[in-house]
Design an enzyme around this catalytic site. Structure first.
Site, short mmCIF file in Angstrom:
data_model
loop_
_atom_site.label_atom_id
_atom_site.label_comp_id
_atom_site.label_asym_id
_atom_site.label_seq_id
_atom_site.Cartn_x
_atom_site.Cartn_y
_atom_site.Cartn_z
N LYS A 1 13.58 29.70 39.93
CA LYS A 1 12.46 30.38 39.25
C LYS A 1 12.92 31.11 37.99
O LYS A 1 12.10 31.45 37.14
CB LYS A 1 11.74 31.34 40.20
CG LYS A 1 12.46 32.61 40.53
CD LYS A 1 11.54 33.55 41.32
CE LYS A 1 12.22 34.87 41.61
NZ LYS A 1 11.33 35.80 42.31
N ASP A 2 14.24 31.37 37.85
CA ASP A 2 14.77 32.03 36.65
C ASP A 2 15.06 31.05 35.52
O ASP A 2 15.35 31.47 34.39
CB ASP A 2 16.08 32.77 36.98
CG ASP A 2 15.87 33.98 37.87
OD1 ASP A 2 14.74 34.51 37.91
OD2 ASP A 2 16.84 34.40 38.53
N ARG B 1 3.77 38.78 37.05
CA ARG B 1 2.91 38.07 38.01
C ARG B 1 2.54 38.97 39.19
O ARG B 1 1.37 39.07 39.57
CB ARG B 1 3.64 36.82 38.53
CG ARG B 1 2.94 36.11 39.70
CD ARG B 1 3.82 35.04 40.30
NE ARG B 1 5.06 35.56 40.87
CZ ARG B 1 5.16 36.06 42.11
NH1 ARG B 1 4.11 36.10 42.90
NH2 ARG B 1 6.32 36.52 42.55
N ARG B 2 3.53 39.64 39.78
CA ARG B 2 3.25 40.50 40.93
C ARG B 2 2.35 41.67 40.53
O ARG B 2 1.46 42.06 41.27
CB ARG B 2 4.56 41.01 41.53
CG ARG B 2 5.36 39.93 42.23
CD ARG B 2 6.73 40.41 42.66
NE ARG B 2 7.49 39.34 43.30
CZ ARG B 2 8.81 39.21 43.23
NH1 ARG B 2 9.52 40.10 42.55
NH2 ARG B 2 9.42 38.23 43.86
N ARG C 1 13.97 47.35 37.96
CA ARG C 1 14.93 46.34 37.53
C ARG C 1 16.21 46.43 38.32
O ARG C 1 16.48 47.42 38.97
CB ARG C 1 15.25 46.52 36.04
CG ARG C 1 14.10 46.23 35.08
CD ARG C 1 13.88 44.74 34.87
NE ARG C 1 15.14 44.04 34.66
CZ ARG C 1 15.83 44.04 33.53
NH1 ARG C 1 15.40 44.71 32.49
NH2 ARG C 1 16.95 43.36 33.42
N ARG D 1 17.64 47.66 43.52
CA ARG D 1 16.20 47.94 43.62
C ARG D 1 15.85 48.64 44.94
O ARG D 1 15.00 49.53 44.98
CB ARG D 1 15.40 46.64 43.47
CG ARG D 1 15.29 46.19 42.01
CD ARG D 1 14.49 44.91 41.88
NE ARG D 1 15.28 43.74 42.21
CZ ARG D 1 14.78 42.63 42.75
NH1 ARG D 1 13.50 42.55 43.06
NH2 ARG D 1 15.57 41.60 43.00
N CYS E 1 8.47 33.94 32.48
CA CYS E 1 8.46 35.12 33.35
C CYS E 1 7.55 36.21 32.80
O CYS E 1 7.30 37.21 33.46
CB CYS E 1 9.87 35.67 33.52
SG CYS E 1 10.99 34.52 34.32
#
Length: 307
Positions: free
Chosen positions: A80-81, A129-130, A147, A153, A238
């Site tokens: 996904k990155d 997105r979240r 981040r 995190r 992203c």
């Protein structure tokens, strides 16, 4: 097989887990390997929100450069990155069998606040997105940037006066740090290719391409390609609230996709089903339908907002 394969990876615990997974798969076939940890821009700058630092490829660029200049032979990424357009002369060598795809809410004390309409919760995530999906469901809540790698995190959540933070289930579960104080967000559609790991190599490196071929999971490779086609066609990265998830059952590809405005107030959704042999078009055609229905205006607004 006397050539040693140099595997490039970021040096976070999760990235090393992923790289060691590839290392083990290669060594099971008799290949000699060594890990080469490399810092990425995304790991060095843990303060600036992702959308402000040109996030496209931020976690992959350093590894791509090391791959192209011969410092490493294979780079391992969270798929996904990875930008939907790979750099010239780099190819996808293998997509590993997919892990958990869902997002999780890790909460501080309890989840009672989710059922209290008047309560203004403080929720942390740096994912556009979240944020958009959360604000659509809980428009009064306050969102905060969060981040760093998974452990950083989690530590930040423990230190701050927040009600919770959103994580990918795969990241927490793979390194064994999913807290008991977490719930799966079944209503939140994941990022394209969430939960998938990819190994890339140089296009002209037949040795590494052949070495990786046996652990390329065809179902995961197909589903993530569909999701990334959807993302690419919507001109997303992203910095865009785009969600997509594809699965295969009974020789049929089942696809769900979403495009959301940054504030969560506008949402375009689509579900498609196509026979497996026609799956190559499903991501692109679903995105084109959303754009034609007015999604192009949201994309234009988001591009203007993040300039």
């Amino acid at each position: 097989m006397n050539r040693e394969i140099k595997i490039g990876t970021r040096d976070s615990q999760l990235a090393l887990w992923q790289a060691n997974k590839v290392k083990g798969l290669l060594e099971a076939q008799g290949y000699s390997t060594v890990l080469v940890p490399i810092k990425s821009e995304g790991d060095i700058d843990l303060v600036t929100p992702l959308y402000e630092i040109g996030v496209q490829g931020i976690f992959t660029k350093s590894l791509d450069i090391a791959l192209l200049n011969g410092r490493i032979d294979i780079a391992v990424h969270s798929l996904k990155d990875v930008p939907t357009q790979l750099p010239k002369n780099i190819i996808q060598a293998a997509v590993l069998e997919r892990g958990p795809v869902k997002d999780l809410l890790v909460y501080r004390e309890d989840t009672a606040f989710l059922d209290q309409p008047e309560y203004i919760a403080n929720i942390a995530t740096s994912s556009v997105r979240r944020k958009a999906q959360w604000l659509r469901k809980y428009p009064k809540h306050q969102l905060h940037n969060l981040r760093g790698n998974v452990n950083t995190r989690l530590q930040k959540l423990a230190a701050e006066n927040w009600d919770g933070a959103i994580f990918a289930a795969a990241g927490l579960e793979r390194i064994g740090v999913r807290p008991a104080t977490s719930i799966e967000l079944d209503w939140m559609l994941p990022a394209p290719a969430q939960g998938a790991v990819v190994a890339v190599c140089r296009e002209d490196d037949d040795f590494c391409r052949q070495a990786c071929a046996p652990f390329n999971d065809l179902a995961t490779a197909l589903c993530t390609r569909v999701e990334r086609d959807f993302l690419r066609t919507l001109m997303g990265g992203c910095t865009t609230p785009i969600s997509a998830y594809a699965t295969i059952s009974n020789e049929t590809v089942h696809f769900s996709g979403e495009l959301c405005s940054l504030d969560g107030q506008q949402l375009f959704t689509i579900t498609e089903q196509l026979p497996l042999q026609d799956a190559g078009v499903i991501g692109r055609s679903a995105a084109e339908k959303i754009l034609a229905q007015g999604g192009d205006k949201i994309v234009a607004e988001i591009k203007h907002a993040i300039k």
